[in-house]
Design an enzyme around this catalytic site. Structure first.
Site, PDB file in Angstrom:
ATOM      1  N   LYS A  32       0.822  -1.211   0.000  1.00 50.02           N
ATOM      2  CA  LYS A  32       0.000   0.000   0.000  1.00 50.02           C
ATOM      3  C   LYS A  32       0.861   1.267   0.000  1.00 50.02           C
ATOM      4  CE  LYS A  32      -4.004  -2.238   0.778  1.00 50.02           C
ATOM      5  NZ  LYS A  32      -3.498  -3.621   0.675  1.00 50.02           N
TER       6      LYS A  32
HETATM    7  C1  PLP Z   1      -3.903  -4.746   0.122  1.00 47.49           C
HETATM    8  C2  PLP Z   1      -3.048  -5.961   0.072  1.00 47.49           C
HETATM    9  C3  PLP Z   1      -3.253  -6.964  -0.892  1.00 47.49           C
HETATM   10  C4  PLP Z   1      -4.392  -6.920  -1.894  1.00 47.49           C
HETATM   11  O1  PLP Z   1      -4.232  -5.912  -2.849  1.00 47.49           O
HETATM   12  P1  PLP Z   1      -5.468  -5.414  -3.726  1.00 47.49           P
HETATM   13  O2  PLP Z   1      -4.968  -4.264  -4.487  1.00 47.49           O
HETATM   14  O3  PLP Z   1      -6.541  -5.028  -2.739  1.00 47.49           O
HETATM   15  O4  PLP Z   1      -5.904  -6.546  -4.582  1.00 47.49           O
HETATM   16  C5  PLP Z   1      -2.385  -8.040  -0.917  1.00 47.49           C
HETATM   17  N1  PLP Z   1      -1.382  -8.149  -0.016  1.00 47.49           N
HETATM   18  C6  PLP Z   1      -1.167  -7.218   0.938  1.00 47.49           C
HETATM   19  C7  PLP Z   1      -0.079  -7.427   1.914  1.00 47.49           C
HETATM   20  C8  PLP Z   1      -1.974  -6.086   1.013  1.00 47.49           C
HETATM   21  O5  PLP Z   1      -1.747  -5.161   1.976  1.00 47.49           O
END
Ligand code: PLP
Length: 464
Positions: free
Chosen positions: A112
């Site tokens: 993120k």
């Molecule tokens: C948010 C997240 C995901 C999923 O990503 P999306 O964009 O929502 O599909 C996968 N792994 C981690 C560690 C995340 O924080």
């Protein structure tokens, strides 16, 4: 460069309008009115650039005239300066034809940060240009809230309020939010669960007077700028592996479909991508859809990869819009039917088209632990449970002879010490820049699960 809503009832906007608006007023998601297109010479010109420069060049294609490229480059340099690896998104080989790209070297050790770090600076830039202020409000079960707080702490013209369910996030996740001391950050610990927090945030946004009074804004995963900021690392991986003169495949551990959508966007604008694999845990709505045209909501089951524990992948609407030949009425009808009935009716030709673009892969917790153990034994690599799903997906769905597969590693293994220990006997250490987190004082405000109390706390904070 203008943006339209997938549901067709919003006036076209510039990148910066879409940045601040988040969701379109007709309930749709913003997408480019027409896709930029890069040819082989354009891709070759991007080879070998430092990651922030590459990121600015790609972002510029989506920002158009709304933000000068030089500003984007400054923003990207600042955003990634604090990352824990000089390559920002290092690419690591695990076996012949199999690579992992690490997206977790940011301040909160999850992918993120890749987009959120850019978003915080984009907001600051645009709000200064408009001489405006906003109050960002969001709910989190962990990763998104901490990345947002890191990105917006200390930014001018922005206040940020994050609601988390008291006692229901991991200690590392909570401390990542509550040890940030910047004065523009308010952590609200709600006596309730994550759904309560989300309902409270929705109720705040539904209060038109409050929304106007405080300039409420959202930075959730449907914000287009977050998708745009996730496209460059797919480009970086492809170029490092011989692109555009050689194809690559990507496997992405998926929740809200934001990360894998960015991979699809990279392909849509011309990057030669042979295959896209969507990895899920036992919460497998996307894999069921791709396997058997079954997009039906089921209760969320907790797993070892909590950031993928979802019922509904909100960003899927953007791909659906493309699958429906950009027909906004059909997109709106399909999404409204999905909301009403908990299942999505997709005509067979559209489903076949989806299967031509994406491959599904599912891995349960036992399989995830086995994959973590296998990787550790085979090459000493420590993959967190989310990344392990992506790596297993890449191995199970290879793109073909001579086409390298790249799995996206979305979290640092130190964020999931219990699962790592169970699989490998090792507890990975937090990077030294985070090691003092357990000694730092925490700051948060407890609130009851009650709209009036939350509204009062947000108002008081905004007035201070
Ligand atoms: C948010 C997240 C995901 C999923 O990503 P999306 O964009 O929502 O599909 C996968 N792994 C981690 C560690 C995340 O924080």
């Amino acid at each position: 460069m203008r943006y339209i809503s997938t549901r067709g009832q919003a006036a076209p906007r510039a990148f910066t309008d879409v940045l601040l608006a988040g969701l379109a007023e007709d309930g749709g998601l913003f997408v480019p009115e027409s896709w930029p297109r890069l040819g082989p010479a354009d891709w070759r010109a991007l080879r070998g650039l430092p990651y922030p420069v590459l990121a600015a060049r790609i972002l510029s294609r989506f920002a158009g005239a709304a933000i000068p490229e030089a500003v984007l480059e400054r923003i990207a340099r600042e955003a990634y300066a604090g990352f824990g690896h000089p390559a920002v998104v290092p690419l690591i080989q695990l076996e012949t034809g199999l690579f992992v790209q690490e997206l977790f070297h940011g301040p909160t050790l999850a992918f993120k940060d890749m987009a959120m770090a850019v978003l915080g600076r984009l907001f600051e830039h645009e709000l200064a240009a408009r001489d405006a202020h906003v109050t960002i409000v969001g709910a989190t079960s962990g990763d998104t809230g901490s990345a947002a707080i890191e990105a917006f702490a200390g930014r001018e013209r922005v206040r940020i309020v994050i609601l988390h369910p008291e006692g229901r996030t991991s200690e590392v996740q909570r401390r990542q939010m509550t040890t940030v001391t910047a004065r523009n950050v308010l952590n609200l610990a709600v006596a309730g669960n994550f759904d309560d927090c989300q309902d409270l945030v929705k109720a705040l946004f539904a209060d038109a007077a409050l929304r106007a009074e405080l300039g409420l804004a959202a930075v959730n995963s449907i914000n287009w700028a977050r998708i745009a900021a996730q496209v460059p690392y797919y480009v970086a991986a492809a170029l490092a592996l011989g692109g555009p003169d050689r194809e690559v495949g990507f496997a992405v551990p998926t929740g809200n479909f934001g990360n894998v959508l960015a991979a699809w966007v990279a392909r849509r604008i011309g990057l030669p991508v042979a295959r896209l694999v969507v990895g899920s845990n036992r919460n497998d709505i996307l894999t069921r859809f791709l396997d058997s045209n079954d997009m039906s909501v089921r209760p969320v089951e907790p797993s070892l990869s909590p950031s993928m524990d979802i019922q509904v992948s909100s960003n899927f609407e953007r791909l659906l819009f493309e699958l429906l030949d950009r027909d906004p009425a059909a997109t709106a009808a399909t999404m409204e039917g999905f909301r009403a009935e908990g299942r999505m009716a997709v005509p067979a030709p559209v489903w076949h088209r989806a299967r031509g673009l994406l491959h599904g892969f599912r891995l349960d917790d036992a399989g995830t632990l086995a994959e973590i153990a296998r990787l550790h034994a085979a090459c000493g690599y420590l993959a967190d449970p989310h990344s392990a799903v992506g790596i297993a997906a890449a191995r199970a769905r290879p793109a073909g002879q001579g086409v390298p597969m790249v799995a996206m590693a979305t979290a640092h293994p130190a964020k999931f010490p219990e699962a790592m220990e169970q699989a490998t006997g090792l507890r990975p250490a937090l990077p030294t820049r985070l090691a003092d987190m357990f000694a730092r004082p925490e700051r948060f405000t407890r609130v009851p699960n009650d709209l009036a109390s939350v509204r009062g706390a947000v108002r008081e904070f905004a007035a201070g």
